[in-house]
Design a protein around this motif. Structure first.
Motif, PDB file in Angstrom:
ATOM      1  N   ILE A 161      -0.204  15.746  -7.716  1.00 51.42           N
ATOM      2  CA  ILE A 161      -0.721  14.456  -8.208  1.00 51.42           C
ATOM      3  C   ILE A 161      -0.652  13.409  -7.095  1.00 51.42           C
ATOM      4  O   ILE A 161      -1.600  12.639  -6.893  1.00 51.42           O
ATOM      5  N   ALA A 162       0.468  13.401  -6.348  1.00 49.40           N
ATOM      6  CA  ALA A 162       0.580  12.453  -5.228  1.00 49.40           C
ATOM      7  C   ALA A 162      -0.559  12.692  -4.244  1.00 49.40           C
ATOM      8  O   ALA A 162      -1.217  11.762  -3.769  1.00 49.40           O
ATOM      9  N   LYS A 163      -0.827  13.964  -3.955  1.00 52.09           N
ATOM     10  CA  LYS A 163      -1.886  14.316  -3.003  1.00 52.09           C
ATOM     11  C   LYS A 163      -3.265  13.893  -3.519  1.00 52.09           C
ATOM     12  O   LYS A 163      -4.121  13.441  -2.765  1.00 52.09           O
ATOM     13  N   MET A 164      -3.449  14.065  -4.826  1.00 54.88           N
ATOM     14  CA  MET A 164      -4.752  13.687  -5.409  1.00 54.88           C
ATOM     15  C   MET A 164      -5.007  12.187  -5.273  1.00 54.88           C
ATOM     16  O   MET A 164      -6.143  11.738  -5.327  1.00 54.88           O
ATOM     17  N   HIS A 165      -3.914  11.420  -5.098  1.00 51.31           N
ATOM     18  CA  HIS A 165      -4.072   9.975  -4.899  1.00 51.31           C
ATOM     19  C   HIS A 165      -4.036   9.611  -3.420  1.00 51.31           C
ATOM     20  O   HIS A 165      -4.127   8.436  -3.073  1.00 51.31           O
ATOM     21  N   GLY A 166      -3.803  10.619  -2.563  1.00 54.93           N
ATOM     22  CA  GLY A 166      -3.703  10.339  -1.133  1.00 54.93           C
ATOM     23  C   GLY A 166      -2.294   9.970  -0.703  1.00 54.93           C
ATOM     24  O   GLY A 166      -2.094   9.363   0.345  1.00 54.93           O
ATOM     25  N   GLY A 167      -1.308  10.333  -1.507  1.00 56.94           N
ATOM     26  CA  GLY A 167       0.084   9.997  -1.172  1.00 56.94           C
ATOM     27  C   GLY A 167       0.900  11.233  -0.869  1.00 56.94           C
ATOM     28  O   GLY A 167       0.363  12.305  -0.600  1.00 56.94           O
ATOM     29  N   GLY A 168       2.252  11.100  -0.897  1.00 59.94           N
ATOM     30  CA  GLY A 168       3.136  12.223  -0.571  1.00 59.94           C
ATOM     31  C   GLY A 168       4.384  12.215  -1.429  1.00 59.94           C
ATOM     32  O   GLY A 168       4.501  11.413  -2.365  1.00 59.94           O
ATOM     33  N   VAL A 169       5.312  13.127  -1.112  1.00 53.11           N
ATOM     34  CA  VAL A 169       6.536  13.240  -1.914  1.00 53.11           C
ATOM     35  C   VAL A 169       7.759  13.226  -1.004  1.00 53.11           C
ATOM     36  O   VAL A 169       7.647  13.433   0.194  1.00 53.11           O
ATOM     37  N   PHE A 170       8.910  13.012  -1.583  1.00 52.84           N
ATOM     38  CA  PHE A 170      10.152  13.054  -0.814  1.00 52.84           C
ATOM     39  C   PHE A 170      11.303  13.420  -1.739  1.00 52.84           C
ATOM     40  O   PHE A 170      11.218  13.233  -2.952  1.00 52.84           O
ATOM     41  N   ALA A 171      12.363  13.966  -1.142  1.00 50.31           N
ATOM     42  CA  ALA A 171      13.550  14.327  -1.929  1.00 50.31           C
ATOM     43  C   ALA A 171      14.783  14.103  -1.074  1.00 50.31           C
ATOM     44  O   ALA A 171      14.740  14.271   0.138  1.00 50.31           O
ATOM     45  N   ASP A 172      15.853  13.721  -1.723  1.00 48.60           N
ATOM     46  CA  ASP A 172      17.051  13.349  -0.989  1.00 48.60           C
ATOM     47  C   ASP A 172      18.252  13.597  -1.897  1.00 48.60           C
ATOM     48  O   ASP A 172      18.141  13.477  -3.118  1.00 48.60           O
TER      49      ASP A 172
ATOM     50  N   GLY B 268      26.362  12.388  -4.129  1.00 48.36           N
ATOM     51  CA  GLY B 268      26.279  12.726  -5.550  1.00 48.36           C
ATOM     52  C   GLY B 268      25.095  12.110  -6.260  1.00 48.36           C
ATOM     53  O   GLY B 268      25.020  12.129  -7.487  1.00 48.36           O
ATOM     54  N   MET B 269      24.164  11.582  -5.529  1.00 51.15           N
ATOM     55  CA  MET B 269      22.950  11.025  -6.134  1.00 51.15           C
ATOM     56  C   MET B 269      21.755  11.832  -5.648  1.00 51.15           C
ATOM     57  O   MET B 269      21.572  11.996  -4.445  1.00 51.15           O
ATOM     58  N   THR B 270      20.981  12.313  -6.590  1.00 53.51           N
ATOM     59  CA  THR B 270      19.767  13.033  -6.218  1.00 53.51           C
ATOM     60  C   THR B 270      18.589  12.092  -6.432  1.00 53.51           C
ATOM     61  O   THR B 270      18.453  11.511  -7.512  1.00 53.51           O
ATOM     62  N   THR B 271      17.795  11.918  -5.361  1.00 57.39           N
ATOM     63  CA  THR B 271      16.631  11.032  -5.457  1.00 57.39           C
ATOM     64  C   THR B 271      15.380  11.831  -5.130  1.00 57.39           C
ATOM     65  O   THR B 271      15.274  12.416  -4.057  1.00 57.39           O
ATOM     66  N   ILE B 272      14.462  11.875  -6.082  1.00 59.73           N
ATOM     67  CA  ILE B 272      13.202  12.590  -5.857  1.00 59.73           C
ATOM     68  C   ILE B 272      12.077  11.646  -6.261  1.00 59.73           C
ATOM     69  O   ILE B 272      12.198  10.927  -7.260  1.00 59.73           O
ATOM     70  N   GLY B 273      11.041  11.587  -5.458  1.00 58.57           N
ATOM     71  CA  GLY B 273       9.965  10.658  -5.799  1.00 58.57           C
ATOM     72  C   GLY B 273       8.684  10.950  -5.064  1.00 58.57           C
ATOM     73  O   GLY B 273       8.572  11.949  -4.356  1.00 58.57           O
ATOM     74  N   PHE B 274       7.739  10.035  -5.250  1.00 60.76           N
ATOM     75  CA  PHE B 274       6.435  10.215  -4.587  1.00 60.76           C
ATOM     76  C   PHE B 274       5.882   8.848  -4.205  1.00 60.76           C
ATOM     77  O   PHE B 274       6.389   7.805  -4.646  1.00 60.76           O
ATOM     78  N   SER B 275       4.872   8.878  -3.369  1.00 58.13           N
ATOM     79  CA  SER B 275       4.273   7.613  -2.958  1.00 58.13           C
ATOM     80  C   SER B 275       2.774   7.685  -3.207  1.00 58.13           C
ATOM     81  O   SER B 275       2.187   8.769  -3.233  1.00 58.13           O
ATOM     82  N   ILE B 276       2.179   6.514  -3.404  1.00 57.53           N
ATOM     83  CA  ILE B 276       0.717   6.441  -3.529  1.00 57.53           C
ATOM     84  C   ILE B 276       0.244   5.283  -2.670  1.00 57.53           C
ATOM     85  O   ILE B 276       0.994   4.327  -2.458  1.00 57.53           O
TER      86      ILE B 276
END
Ligand SMILES: Nc1ncnc2c1ncn2[C@@H]1O[C@H](COP(=O)(O)OP(=O)(O)OP(=O)(O)O)[C@@H](O)[C@H]1O
Ligand SMILES: [Mg+2]
Length: 465
Positions: A434-445, A449-457
């Motif tokens: 979905i991120a790619k379909m909008h021209g964006g990307g993803v990231f994970a960290d 003890g904190m898991t952060t996963i997200g995407f950009s547009i």
């Protein structure tokens, strides 16, 4: 017929050779012609001077027969050189009176040309008047040289020239063919090397080192294409294996449960229960297949189309609402913070699907009572949406692979219960698509003890990927 490089090269060589030979040939022909003409004139001049000297010093009719005898010896039997002395005084004459000579006699002194009947080539003539001497009145002397030997030489030269040129062109064509064959050998090697490539030898590359510079660019480009094909092929193969694997478990469950149910007499409620359980399994299958179809479409380059400019925070809130009951049950809370005024052009249904997958994972991987944070970050060119939850840290090497299809950190694929508990590993792959379909990307960290996963547009109008 396909246009062959060899044929074209040979034809071009032949044309070039023909041009060169014609130029050289015609130049040589011109030189020879001029030289022959000069030679002929010299001969005519010399003969004329010698004879006119002899006649000029002769004024005695008694000695005239000696002059005639001398002129006889000077005239070859083949008639290639002839002399005439014309005079009104019959004592001082030489040569047979021909009609052509009478005609020529009226010409002024100097060079001329005379056509004799029955001869192929003309005679070149020199006419002059010799002043009176002693008893002799003024006479006219005509010397004629036959052009035939010169013309024959020219003719023979021309024939040889044309013949040799044709032979030369033929030789050049043969040489050209050989040169083309040698020159194109690397191309042949390249094509036979390319022909030996197949799905089994996808990892092979064409050798660049023995190739000439002109072909190495092509080979590098071809190898690049092979590289991409290999990547796509391997991905497809792995994907097929994964699909088979993923579908096998639910199918085995379905078959197992159905067999058990049929193994003895059952009551209607018992059957109902089995059917209910099977229905769940079938729905799972349907959802896997739907997800895979969605990913396949995204892979084929489908982009988000019905874009609307809307508030990101608003869309996130709408998605969180769906989880209200689950969150209440687990005593979890979701906060939305950061640049809550950010707006972007998105396809809302896709955006909510990605958000929902991320929230679902966060809820699944944190303990009851946990606080889940959604952070919106407005960047110069993009907007980042990050979902963080407290939980077990994810090892570094897993992070970039989380977005792969069917990838699960616990890899508990074979365990039926685990599998049911943890979904089928397509959630994040869909987020990435979905991120790619909008021209964006993803990231994970995963830190502290904190898991952060997200995407950009993209912040502006979406760029088609
Ligand atoms: N918030 C998270 N915390 C810890 N691990 C996570 C988190 N989100 C994802 N993962 C890990 O990434 C893997 C892939 O996630 P993904 O959402 O793609 O698949 P899934 O949740 O297993 O199945 P699905 O979402 O298709 O039902 C998960 O199996 C899990 O191991
Ligand atoms: Mg998931």
């Amino acid at each position: 017929m396909k246009r062959s490089i060899t044929v074209r090269l040979v034809a071009m060589f032949a044309l070039a050779a023909l041009l060169i030979f014609s130029l050289i040939g015609s130049a040589l022909y011109g030189v020879l012609r001029r030289e022959l003409a000069r030679h002929q004139q010299d001969e005519l001049n010399t003969r004329y001077l010698d004879t006119s000297y002899m006649i000029g010093h002769n004024g005695d009719p008694a000695r005239w027969p000696r002059v005639q005898a001398k002129l006889d010896t000077l005239s070859p039997a083949d008639g290639s050189i002839r002399y005439w002395v014309l005079s009104d005084d019959t004592r001082f004459q030489y040569g047979k009176g021909l009609a052509e000579i009478e005609q020529l006699d009226r010409n002024p002194n100097g060079m001329g040309i005379m056509m004799l009947h029955g001869r192929e080539y003309p005679l070149h003539t020199m006419i002059g008047t010799i002043e009176p001497f002693q008893d002799r009145p003024a006479v006219r002397l005509i010397v004629a040289v036959d052009a035939a030997p010169y013309m024959h030489t020219l003719h023979a030269f021309m024939t040889a020239l044309v013949g040799l040129s044709l032979l030369g062109v033929l030789l050049v064509m043969l040489l050209g063919y050989w040169i083309a064959q040698v020159g194109l050998r690397p191309l042949k090697q390249l094509s036979s090397a390319a022909q030996s490539l197949g799905p089994r030898t996808l990892s092979q590359r064409l050798q660049i080192s023995p190739l000439p510079g002109e072909l190495s660019d092509l080979t590098i480009a071809f190898n690049g294409a092979l590289e991409r094909m290999e990547g796509a092929y391997n991905q497809l193969e792995a994907f097929n294996a994964d699909v088979a694997h993923e579908l096998r478990t639910p199918l085995a469950n379905l078959i197992g449960e159905t067999q058990v149910a049929l193994s003895r007499q059952r009551t209607a409620p018992q059957f109902e229960e089995v059917l209910q359980s099977n229905l769940e399994e079938l729905e799972r299958l349907r959802s896997i297949i739907n997800d895979m179809l969605f990913l396949a479409r995204a892979d084929q380059g489908e982009a988000a189309t019905s874009l609307v400019r809307t508030s990101i925070a608003l869309e996130i809130d709408k998605t969180v609402e769906f989880f209200e009951f689950v969150l209440d049950d687990l005593k979890m809370a979701v906060t939305v913070a950061g640049d809550v005024n950010a707006e972007a052009s998105i396809e809302t249904s896709l955006f909510k699907r990605a958000m929902s997958n991320l929230l679902h994972n966060a809820i699944q991987h944190s303990n009851p009572g946990a606080a889940i944070a959604v952070t919106i970050t407005q960047q110069p060119t993009a907007i980042q949406i990050a979902v963080s939850n407290p939980g077990k840290p994810i090892a570094e090497h897993h992070l970039p692979r989380l977005f792969d299809r069917f990838y699960r950190v616990d890899a508990a694929r074979n365990d039926t219960n685990q599998s049911q508990l943890h979904g089928h590993g397509l959630g994040l792959a869909i987020v990435k698509a979905i991120a790619k379909m909008h021209g964006g990307g993803v990231f994970a960290d995963s830190v502290d003890g904190m898991t952060t996963i997200g995407f950009s547009i993209p912040a502006g109008d979406a760029i088609t990927p």
